[in-house]
Design a protein around this motif. Structure first.
Motif, PDB file in Angstrom:
ATOM      1  N   SER A 136      -4.107  10.595 -12.410  1.00 28.80           N
ATOM      2  CA  SER A 136      -2.814  10.887 -11.764  1.00 28.80           C
ATOM      3  C   SER A 136      -2.564   9.950 -10.586  1.00 28.80           C
ATOM      4  N   LEU A 137      -3.608   9.299 -10.094  1.00 32.59           N
ATOM      5  CA  LEU A 137      -3.495   8.352  -8.986  1.00 32.59           C
ATOM      6  C   LEU A 137      -3.167   6.939  -9.469  1.00 32.59           C
ATOM      7  N   LEU A 138      -3.248   6.705 -10.767  1.00 34.97           N
ATOM      8  CA  LEU A 138      -3.022   5.357 -11.303  1.00 34.97           C
ATOM      9  C   LEU A 138      -1.639   4.806 -10.991  1.00 34.97           C
ATOM     10  N   ALA A 139      -0.608   5.603 -11.128  1.00 38.81           N
ATOM     11  CA  ALA A 139       0.752   5.089 -10.896  1.00 38.81           C
ATOM     12  C   ALA A 139       0.910   4.545  -9.476  1.00 38.81           C
ATOM     13  N   PRO A 140       0.545   5.316  -8.439  1.00 37.56           N
ATOM     14  CA  PRO A 140       0.679   4.744  -7.096  1.00 37.56           C
ATOM     15  C   PRO A 140      -0.251   3.553  -6.852  1.00 37.56           C
ATOM     16  N   VAL A 141      -1.470   3.603  -7.375  1.00 42.75           N
ATOM     17  CA  VAL A 141      -2.405   2.484  -7.180  1.00 42.75           C
ATOM     18  C   VAL A 141      -1.868   1.229  -7.851  1.00 42.75           C
ATOM     19  N   MET A 142      -1.376   1.358  -9.068  1.00 43.50           N
ATOM     20  CA  MET A 142      -0.855   0.190  -9.770  1.00 43.50           C
ATOM     21  C   MET A 142       0.421  -0.319  -9.104  1.00 43.50           C
ATOM     22  N   ALA A 143       1.227   0.569  -8.539  1.00 42.67           N
ATOM     23  CA  ALA A 143       2.424   0.135  -7.809  1.00 42.67           C
ATOM     24  C   ALA A 143       2.029  -0.703  -6.593  1.00 42.67           C
ATOM     25  N   ILE A 144       1.013  -0.275  -5.862  1.00 46.81           N
ATOM     26  CA  ILE A 144       0.526  -1.039  -4.709  1.00 46.81           C
ATOM     27  C   ILE A 144      -0.036  -2.375  -5.166  1.00 46.81           C
ATOM     28  N   THR A 145      -0.782  -2.363  -6.258  1.00 46.34           N
ATOM     29  CA  THR A 145      -1.369  -3.598  -6.786  1.00 46.34           C
ATOM     30  C   THR A 145      -0.278  -4.588  -7.196  1.00 46.34           C
ATOM     31  N   LEU A 146       0.733  -4.107  -7.893  1.00 46.29           N
ATOM     32  CA  LEU A 146       1.837  -4.979  -8.306  1.00 46.29           C
ATOM     33  C   LEU A 146       2.588  -5.519  -7.098  1.00 46.29           C
ATOM     34  N   TRP A 147       2.821  -4.654  -6.100  1.00 48.32           N
ATOM     35  CA  TRP A 147       3.495  -5.074  -4.880  1.00 48.32           C
ATOM     36  C   TRP A 147       2.696  -6.188  -4.204  1.00 48.32           C
ATOM     37  N   ALA A 148       1.383  -6.008  -4.101  1.00 52.48           N
ATOM     38  CA  ALA A 148       0.524  -7.019  -3.467  1.00 52.48           C
ATOM     39  C   ALA A 148       0.583  -8.336  -4.241  1.00 52.48           C
ATOM     40  N   ASN A 149       0.540  -8.267  -5.563  1.00 55.24           N
ATOM     41  CA  ASN A 149       0.640  -9.486  -6.379  1.00 55.24           C
ATOM     42  C   ASN A 149       1.979 -10.187  -6.173  1.00 55.24           C
ATOM     43  N   ASP A 150       3.048  -9.407  -6.133  1.00 55.67           N
ATOM     44  CA  ASP A 150       4.395  -9.975  -5.989  1.00 55.67           C
ATOM     45  C   ASP A 150       4.616 -10.608  -4.617  1.00 55.67           C
ATOM     46  N   HIS A 151       3.939 -10.108  -3.585  1.00 46.51           N
ATOM     47  CA  HIS A 151       4.210 -10.553  -2.217  1.00 46.51           C
ATOM     48  C   HIS A 151       3.086 -11.346  -1.561  1.00 46.51           C
ATOM     49  N   GLN A 152       2.043 -11.664  -2.308  1.00 47.90           N
ATOM     50  CA  GLN A 152       0.899 -12.332  -1.689  1.00 47.90           C
ATOM     51  C   GLN A 152       1.263 -13.690  -1.092  1.00 47.90           C
ATOM     52  N   ASP A 153       2.098 -14.473  -1.761  1.00 50.49           N
ATOM     53  CA  ASP A 153       2.471 -15.783  -1.216  1.00 50.49           C
ATOM     54  C   ASP A 153       3.311 -15.637   0.050  1.00 50.49           C
ATOM     55  N   THR A 154       4.247 -14.709   0.047  1.00 48.25           N
ATOM     56  CA  THR A 154       5.093 -14.467   1.217  1.00 48.25           C
ATOM     57  C   THR A 154       4.252 -14.029   2.412  1.00 48.25           C
ATOM     58  N   ILE A 155       3.307 -13.151   2.165  1.00 51.58           N
ATOM     59  CA  ILE A 155       2.443 -12.661   3.247  1.00 51.58           C
ATOM     60  C   ILE A 155       1.539 -13.781   3.757  1.00 51.58           C
ATOM     61  N   GLN A 156       1.010 -14.576   2.855  1.00 48.64           N
ATOM     62  CA  GLN A 156       0.168 -15.703   3.276  1.00 48.64           C
ATOM     63  C   GLN A 156       0.966 -16.681   4.127  1.00 48.64           C
ATOM     64  N   ASP A 157       2.198 -16.986   3.715  1.00 51.01           N
ATOM     65  CA  ASP A 157       3.054 -17.886   4.500  1.00 51.01           C
ATOM     66  C   ASP A 157       3.337 -17.303   5.883  1.00 51.01           C
ATOM     67  N   ALA A 158       3.605 -16.005   5.949  1.00 51.62           N
ATOM     68  CA  ALA A 158       3.861 -15.351   7.241  1.00 51.62           C
ATOM     69  C   ALA A 158       2.631 -15.427   8.139  1.00 51.62           C
ATOM     70  N   ARG A 159       1.461 -15.242   7.588  1.00 50.90           N
ATOM     71  CA  ARG A 159       0.222 -15.335   8.375  1.00 50.90           C
ATOM     72  C   ARG A 159       0.024 -16.737   8.934  1.00 50.90           C
ATOM     73  N   ILE A 160       0.280 -17.723   8.110  1.00 50.22           N
ATOM     74  CA  ILE A 160       0.131 -19.108   8.557  1.00 50.22           C
ATOM     75  C   ILE A 160       1.102 -19.394   9.703  1.00 50.22           C
ATOM     76  N   ARG A 161       2.376 -18.998   9.555  1.00 48.96           N
ATOM     77  CA  ARG A 161       3.365 -19.203  10.622  1.00 48.96           C
ATOM     78  C   ARG A 161       2.960 -18.472  11.893  1.00 48.96           C
ATOM     79  N   TYR A 162       2.519 -17.237  11.754  1.00 47.43           N
ATOM     80  CA  TYR A 162       2.114 -16.448  12.916  1.00 47.43           C
ATOM     81  C   TYR A 162       0.924 -17.086  13.622  1.00 47.43           C
ATOM     82  N   ASP A 163      -0.106 -17.438  12.869  1.00 39.62           N
ATOM     83  CA  ASP A 163      -1.302 -18.040  13.461  1.00 39.62           C
ATOM     84  C   ASP A 163      -0.959 -19.345  14.172  1.00 39.62           C
ATOM     85  N   ALA A 164      -0.078 -20.145  13.564  1.00 37.47           N
ATOM     86  CA  ALA A 164       0.328 -21.405  14.190  1.00 37.47           C
ATOM     87  C   ALA A 164       1.072 -21.138  15.493  1.00 37.47           C
ATOM     88  N   SER A 165       1.908 -20.116  15.516  1.00 35.48           N
ATOM     89  CA  SER A 165       2.648 -19.808  16.750  1.00 35.48           C
ATOM     90  C   SER A 165       1.708 -19.282  17.842  1.00 35.48           C
TER      91      SER A 165
END
Length: 112
Positions: A78-107
């Motif tokens: 019963s926990l699979l749906a929320p876990v897979m939703a989080i996993t898909l979200w992380a896959n979809d946004h990993q590049d955006t988050i990595q770019d944000a981290r790089i910009r933040y660290d540089a600043s």
């Protein structure tokens, strides 16, 4: 109690284990191979916690050598749906988050 459950379910290794068990029973060593970066000790500790909370079922087969399979319980499934939703979200946004981290660290380097 709710916080404790969220701490367990929100743990990165728990999420990986639950997602890895989505297709059915998996042996301990196969789980370890599929989950990159997890140590044998951490896998054991996390599986015990998930078993204790009724999310994972452990089945021991009396063979030589002993075989142990892990699978999700009904509650775990019963926990699979929320876990897979989080996993898909992380896959979809990993590049955006990595770019944000790089910009933040540089600043931060320019403006400590």
């Amino acid at each position: 109690m709710v916080r404790e459950i969220l701490d367990l379910v929100g743990d990165k290794w728990s999420l990986y284990i639950i997602a890895t068990l989505k297709d059915g029973p998996v042996r301990f060593n196969e789980l370890r191979r599929r989950i990159e970066g997890i140590s044998q000790r951490m896998l054991t500790i996390t599986l015990r916690g998930l078993e204790r909370d009724g999310l994972v079922k452990r089945t021991l087969f009396p063979t030589i050598p002993p075989r142990v399979d892990y699978e999700l319980t009904d509650v775990g499934r019963s926990l699979l749906a929320p876990v897979m939703a989080i996993t898909l979200w992380a896959n979809d946004h990993q590049d955006t988050i990595q770019d944000a981290r790089i910009r933040y660290d540089a600043s931060q380097e320019r403006n400590p």
